[in-house]
Design a protein around this motif. Sequence first.
Motif, short mmCIF file in Angstrom:
data_model
loop_
_atom_site.label_atom_id
_atom_site.label_comp_id
_atom_site.label_asym_id
_atom_site.label_seq_id
_atom_site.Cartn_x
_atom_site.Cartn_y
_atom_site.Cartn_z
N ASP A 188 37.56 46.24 41.92
CA ASP A 188 37.53 44.77 42.01
C ASP A 188 36.52 44.20 41.19
O ASP A 188 36.77 43.03 40.59
CB ASP A 188 37.61 44.60 43.58
CG ASP A 188 38.81 45.08 44.30
OD1 ASP A 188 39.96 45.34 43.49
OD2 ASP A 188 38.74 45.14 45.58
N ILE A 189 35.35 44.57 41.34
CA ILE A 189 34.09 44.01 40.76
C ILE A 189 34.49 43.92 39.14
O ILE A 189 34.31 42.93 38.63
CB ILE A 189 32.94 44.42 41.01
CG1 ILE A 189 32.43 44.32 42.80
CG2 ILE A 189 31.80 44.14 40.07
CD1 ILE A 189 31.43 45.30 43.10
N ASP A 190 34.85 45.01 38.78
CA ASP A 190 35.23 45.16 37.24
C ASP A 190 36.25 44.20 36.75
O ASP A 190 36.07 43.80 35.67
CB ASP A 190 35.53 46.70 36.79
CG ASP A 190 34.20 47.42 36.72
OD1 ASP A 190 33.06 46.98 36.74
OD2 ASP A 190 34.53 48.83 36.78
N ALA A 191 37.22 44.18 37.57
CA ALA A 191 38.21 43.13 37.44
C ALA A 191 37.85 41.59 37.21
O ALA A 191 38.15 40.88 36.48
CB ALA A 191 39.34 43.29 38.33
N TRP A 192 37.02 41.39 38.11
CA TRP A 192 36.47 40.00 38.52
C TRP A 192 35.50 39.80 37.03
O TRP A 192 35.51 38.82 36.50
CB TRP A 192 35.66 39.76 39.67
CG TRP A 192 35.08 38.51 39.89
CD1 TRP A 192 36.03 37.74 40.81
CD2 TRP A 192 34.06 37.77 39.41
NE1 TRP A 192 35.08 36.55 40.81
CE2 TRP A 192 33.80 36.64 40.06
CE3 TRP A 192 32.82 38.10 38.82
CZ2 TRP A 192 32.82 35.60 39.71
CZ3 TRP A 192 31.92 37.31 38.39
CH2 TRP A 192 31.85 36.23 39.17
N ALA A 193 34.79 40.82 36.77
CA ALA A 193 33.70 40.64 35.55
C ALA A 193 34.65 40.69 34.12
O ALA A 193 34.17 39.65 33.60
CB ALA A 193 33.01 41.83 35.45
N GLU A 194 35.76 41.28 34.26
CA GLU A 194 36.55 41.01 33.08
C GLU A 194 37.02 39.64 32.95
O GLU A 194 37.02 39.10 31.88
CB GLU A 194 37.58 41.99 32.95
CG GLU A 194 38.54 42.10 31.49
CD GLU A 194 39.42 43.14 31.50
OE1 GLU A 194 40.53 43.07 31.17
OE2 GLU A 194 39.29 44.31 32.05
N ARG A 199 29.34 44.16 34.60
CA ARG A 199 29.44 44.55 35.88
C ARG A 199 28.25 44.10 36.55
O ARG A 199 28.30 43.59 37.64
CB ARG A 199 29.82 46.18 36.08
CG ARG A 199 29.69 46.10 37.61
CD ARG A 199 29.70 47.82 37.78
NE ARG A 199 30.84 48.37 37.23
CZ ARG A 199 31.05 50.00 37.19
NH1 ARG A 199 29.96 50.85 37.26
NH2 ARG A 199 32.14 50.22 36.74
N SER A 200 27.09 44.27 36.11
CA SER A 200 25.59 43.89 36.63
C SER A 200 25.80 42.32 36.95
O SER A 200 25.39 41.86 38.19
CB SER A 200 24.70 44.35 35.86
OG SER A 200 23.24 43.98 36.15
N ASP A 201 26.08 41.65 36.00
CA ASP A 201 26.05 40.04 36.18
C ASP A 201 27.04 39.64 37.28
O ASP A 201 27.05 38.84 37.91
CB ASP A 201 26.20 39.40 34.88
CG ASP A 201 25.06 39.43 33.90
OD1 ASP A 201 24.00 39.58 34.31
OD2 ASP A 201 25.22 39.53 32.76
N ALA A 202 28.18 40.41 37.14
CA ALA A 202 29.33 40.01 38.21
C ALA A 202 29.01 40.38 39.60
O ALA A 202 29.04 39.42 40.34
CB ALA A 202 30.41 40.82 37.94
N LEU A 252 28.60 37.43 42.38
CA LEU A 252 29.20 37.51 43.52
C LEU A 252 28.48 37.56 44.81
O LEU A 252 28.50 36.93 45.91
CB LEU A 252 30.15 38.76 43.48
CG LEU A 252 31.49 38.71 42.59
CD1 LEU A 252 32.24 40.20 42.46
CD2 LEU A 252 32.31 37.82 42.89
N VAL A 253 27.30 38.32 44.82
CA VAL A 253 26.11 38.23 45.90
C VAL A 253 25.65 36.62 46.06
O VAL A 253 25.57 36.23 47.31
CB VAL A 253 25.08 39.26 45.61
CG1 VAL A 253 23.99 39.11 46.78
CG2 VAL A 253 25.40 40.80 45.78
N THR A 254 25.51 36.07 44.90
CA THR A 254 25.13 34.66 45.11
C THR A 254 26.04 33.83 45.92
O THR A 254 25.77 32.93 46.77
CB THR A 254 24.58 34.13 43.86
OG1 THR A 254 23.54 35.05 43.19
CG2 THR A 254 23.97 32.69 43.62
N ILE A 255 27.22 34.06 45.52
CA ILE A 255 28.27 33.10 45.72
C ILE A 255 28.52 33.49 47.36
O ILE A 255 28.63 32.34 48.09
CB ILE A 255 29.81 33.56 44.88
CG1 ILE A 255 29.84 33.07 43.68
CG2 ILE A 255 31.15 33.01 45.78
CD1 ILE A 255 30.82 33.40 42.83
#
Length: 129
Positions: free
Chosen positions: A39-45, A51-54, A58-61
């Motif tokens: 899910d994170i990889d899909a969001w990052a794409e 992935r690291s920035d995603a 996401l944690v910040t959000i």
Amino acid sequence: MINRQMTPLSDTRRDHSPAVRLGHDAVSAVRLSQELTADIDAWAETHQTTRSDAISQLVTIGLHASRPTAMSETKVQDPLAIEQNAIRLIDQMLDPSLPADERERRIRRLIEGPAEFAGERIDLPKHPG
């Protein structure tokens, strides 16, 4: 003899436990399920990031979403202001690559809700029937 240049710790711990070094971002290892990683990889794409920035975004959000706002502490609000706030928040969550008409359709669908529940809404006038 090895010459290691030490960077001062960002806090004043005496036990020399790991701490963030000044001038460097912390690196944290987390265990993620394969499903969550996908899910994170899909969001990052989708957002054209790593992935690291995603994970960081996401944690910040998530942290900002959990903070109570001044609006949520108010008991009575103008229904129009509530709707406008909901539209704004939904718009932020939608995929930015969606065409404008599709974004509007999805927002309206979420704001107005399914037709089956129109009779249950307390904000709509009741029709004698």
